[in-house]
Design an enzyme around this catalytic site. Structure first.
Site, PDB file in Angstrom:
ATOM      1  N   ARG A 109       0.847  -1.202   0.000  1.00  0.00           N
ATOM      2  CA  ARG A 109       0.000   0.000   0.000  1.00  0.00           C
ATOM      3  C   ARG A 109       0.875   1.243   0.000  1.00  0.00           C
ATOM      4  O   ARG A 109       2.084   1.190   0.224  1.00  0.00           O
ATOM      5  CB  ARG A 109      -0.931   0.013   1.209  1.00  0.00           C
ATOM      6  CG  ARG A 109      -0.236   0.114   2.558  1.00  0.00           C
ATOM      7  CD  ARG A 109      -1.263   0.201   3.686  1.00  0.00           C
ATOM      8  NE  ARG A 109      -0.645   0.337   4.993  1.00  0.00           N
ATOM      9  CZ  ARG A 109      -0.354  -0.678   5.801  1.00  0.00           C
ATOM     10  NH1 ARG A 109      -0.609  -1.918   5.419  1.00  0.00           N
ATOM     11  NH2 ARG A 109       0.187  -0.471   6.988  1.00  0.00           N
ATOM     12  N   ASP A 166      -5.835   6.345  10.084  1.00  0.00           N
ATOM     13  CA  ASP A 166      -6.059   5.028  10.666  1.00  0.00           C
ATOM     14  C   ASP A 166      -6.176   5.148  12.187  1.00  0.00           C
ATOM     15  O   ASP A 166      -5.165   5.207  12.844  1.00  0.00           O
ATOM     16  CB  ASP A 166      -4.960   4.043  10.257  1.00  0.00           C
ATOM     17  CG  ASP A 166      -3.552   4.633  10.357  1.00  0.00           C
ATOM     18  OD1 ASP A 166      -3.387   5.861  10.515  1.00  0.00           O
ATOM     19  OD2 ASP A 166      -2.611   3.851  10.280  1.00  0.00           O
ATOM     20  N   GLU A 198       2.272  13.954  18.717  1.00  0.00           N
ATOM     21  CA  GLU A 198       1.704  13.558  17.432  1.00  0.00           C
ATOM     22  C   GLU A 198       0.348  14.191  17.173  1.00  0.00           C
ATOM     23  O   GLU A 198       0.011  14.548  16.046  1.00  0.00           O
ATOM     24  CB  GLU A 198       1.593  12.031  17.436  1.00  0.00           C
ATOM     25  CG  GLU A 198       0.996  11.403  16.218  1.00  0.00           C
ATOM     26  CD  GLU A 198       0.744   9.921  16.430  1.00  0.00           C
ATOM     27  OE1 GLU A 198       0.655   9.204  15.424  1.00  0.00           O
ATOM     28  OE2 GLU A 198       0.616   9.491  17.591  1.00  0.00           O
ATOM     29  N   GLU A 243      -4.543   2.709  18.223  1.00  0.00           N
ATOM     30  CA  GLU A 243      -3.903   1.420  18.448  1.00  0.00           C
ATOM     31  C   GLU A 243      -2.648   1.486  19.306  1.00  0.00           C
ATOM     32  O   GLU A 243      -2.087   0.455  19.650  1.00  0.00           O
ATOM     33  CB  GLU A 243      -3.532   0.796  17.096  1.00  0.00           C
ATOM     34  CG  GLU A 243      -4.719   0.518  16.202  1.00  0.00           C
ATOM     35  CD  GLU A 243      -4.320  -0.080  14.859  1.00  0.00           C
ATOM     36  OE1 GLU A 243      -4.867  -1.134  14.511  1.00  0.00           O
ATOM     37  OE2 GLU A 243      -3.450   0.509  14.183  1.00  0.00           O
TER      38      GLU A 243
END
Length: 540
Positions: A198, A313, A497, A512
């Site tokens: 990907r 994601d 982040e 996650e």
């Protein structure tokens, strides 16, 4: 794709046979660790030897894989076998992420960020190490658990490198991405073998433009024309001539790889992944999700992987019920941001061909860009909502989730003046919170939903609003975001982040893995925005 482009693609993409005899590290592609280590990899991940599945995916085998597997087969069924001890004997693991950089908060944020560049920079090693793809030039990693280059992160990191005067590092990173396009066929999610199936949001054309601006040399766009074209070829679903035919033969509502045919003879794009197995870096998590969906596991895995390709994601944008991972259906969705990025790629290709005096190809790409622009307006603009939405081509309707992806048509000057005004109003009324812009308006526990705000989306929103002279709102968003970044830095010594923009007493979270610091794109965007203050100061 018109024949005139196809013939050009095939000639440009031919790789000299001489390269087949060359085997420097940067031309070697290590196998994905789940493939290379088979059942051993599955056993390690499913028995949760490591809190983070990425740890073993990044491990470096100390001897050839065949020897490790032979030893595993001989030992695994013996009484007292210790899997952890076995793994520790045969693998070297990456250093633990330095999630708490020693920081002197008496330093200005600018000084802190500039001190981080050497820490976040990785130099070429000249050898293959586990799943890491070697690159020929130095590059900057995001930080924390992310010890490799990431595609779309890097553009926003480069904004800061430009302000820091790190021109050669920008040039090296663009060269690295061009190298990946040449030899892997695309820019993978990151320079790991398990990311090769990907990509990520296609920012290469913006990187090339940034380098051209930094060097004050538009010919750089022409220099990278072969790689820009190959990037486009990848996103248009074609790996070879047979694929060209498959995308050309699609009927409305059909899709092949990353291309979707829509009514009105339009083609737009989706996120996709060429594999349908659990992600090696999140193996046990993906297996757990697929087990409880009642769907084919392969279908779920591909949709999860496509969500990872999106860079978002994960988020409610990809969930059928708008709430839970088990309903993820990314491959059914035409994202507004992806198609705006591909519009930009088409326009950059048009400019590149103009620079080499090839007006026929330039006009072809201008036509493709104009057609894509019309399709974005037709399928993604919601008149009732006054906002851009993603489009579910399987259901032939827009998705209900409002997100900051709606600022991309403003960043790339696709929106009309009236549309931009309506988007700005919605941002002001619904998205702007005490710490900045929320990514979506729903809380799912996923990191790309409320209450998190992210540096790259703030940059796209601020610049998009400025394009349409919504300068007061752009400045308000800019000031709030800068203030929040600086406040967290002064309180913690960290550039992180993502940020909790609803409750500034809390840090960002969800998703996650724990909150990471470092952090490449936060540093890049903040340094770029802080530089505006200096440029606006009166000269002495």
């Amino acid at each position: 794709m018109p024949f005139i482009l196809r013939s050009c693609v095939l000639s440009i993409l031919a790789i000299p046979l001489l390269l087949l005899a060359c085997t420097p590290a940067e031309l070697q592609t290590p196998p994905s660790p789940d493939v290379e280590f088979g059942q051993l990899f599955v056993d390690v991940q499913m028995k949760e030897l490591f809190p983070d599945s990425k740890t073993f995916a990044d491990a470096e085998p100390l001897i050839p894989a065949k020897q490790i597997l032979r030893a595993y087969e001989e030992q695994k069924d013996k009484e007292g076998f210790d899997l952890r001890a076995f793994v520790n004997e045969y693998f070297r693991f990456p250093d633990a992420p330095n999630n708490h950089f020693v920081s002197d908060t008496s330093l200005s944020p600018e000084a802190h960020i500039n001190a981080l560049w050497p820490i976040l920079t990785r130099k070429p090693t000249g050898e293959v190490k586990g799943s890491l793809l070697a690159l020929p030039r130095s590059y900057v990693v995001p930080g924390g658990r992310f010890g490799e280059i990431y595609y779309w992160d890097s553009y926003f990191t480069m904004l800061g490198l430009q302000e820091a005067g790190e021109d050669s590092l920008i040039e090296g990173m663009v060269s690295n991405f061009a190298h990946l396009i040449r030899y892997q066929g695309h820019v993978p999610n990151g320079n790991r073998s398990y990311y090769l199936s990907r990509s990520q949001p296609p920012y290469f054309s913006l990187m090339v433009r940034l380098l051209a601006e930094t060097r004050n040399n538009d010919q750089i766009i022409a220099q990278y024309l072969p790689e820009l074209l190959k990037e486009y070829y990848f996103w248009m679903g074609a790996a070879n001539e047979d694929d060209m035919k498959k995308t050309g033969d699609l009927k409305p509502g059909e899709a092949y790889r990353r291309v979707v045919r829509l009514p009105g003879n339009y083609q737009l794009n989706r996120y996709y992944d060429d594999s349908d197995t659990p992600r090696p870096e999140a193996y046990k998590e993906d297996v757990a999700i697929a087990q409880h969906t009642g769907r084919k596991a392969e279908e779920v895995y591909r949709d999860i992987r496509a969500g990872a390709e999106s860079g978002w994601d994960f988020t409610a944008r990809w969930f059928r019920d708008g709430k839970t991972m088990g309903t993820i259906h990314t491959t059914d969705i035409i994202p507004v941001d992806l198609n705006c990025l591909l519009y930009e790629l088409e326009m950059t290709l048009a400019e590149g061909y103009t620079l080499i005096n090839d007006q026929a190809h330039s006009q072809s790409f201008k036509n493709l860009a104009e057609k894509r622009k019309k399709a974005i307006q037709q399928f993604c603009w919601n008149k009732e909502d006054g906002f851009y939405h993603d489009y579910d081509f399987k259901e032939a309707r827009q998705t209900p989730i409002a997100s900051l992806a709606a600022v991309y048509p403003l960043f790339f000057n696709i929106a009309t003046e009236d549309q931009a005004r309506l988007v700005a109003k919605r941002l002001k009324d619904d998205f702007l919170k005490p710490g900045g812009l929320t990514t979506t308006l729903v809380q799912t526990g996923q990191q790309w939903d409320a209450p998190n705000g992210w540096a790259p989306l703030h940059w796209m929103a601020i610049q998009g609003l400025r394009n349409y002279k919504e300068t007061a709102l752009a400045q308000e968003i800019r000031d709030i975001w800068v203030e929040e970044n600086v406040r967290v830095y002064k309180a913690t010594g960290r550039m992180v982040e993502k940020y909790n923009v609803y409750d500034t007493s809390l840090l960002g979270g969800g998703g996650e893995y724990p909150l990471q610091d470092g952090f490449g794109w936060t540093n890049g965007v903040l340094l770029k925005l802080l530089a505006e203050d200096k440029k606006s100061e009166p000269k002495q």
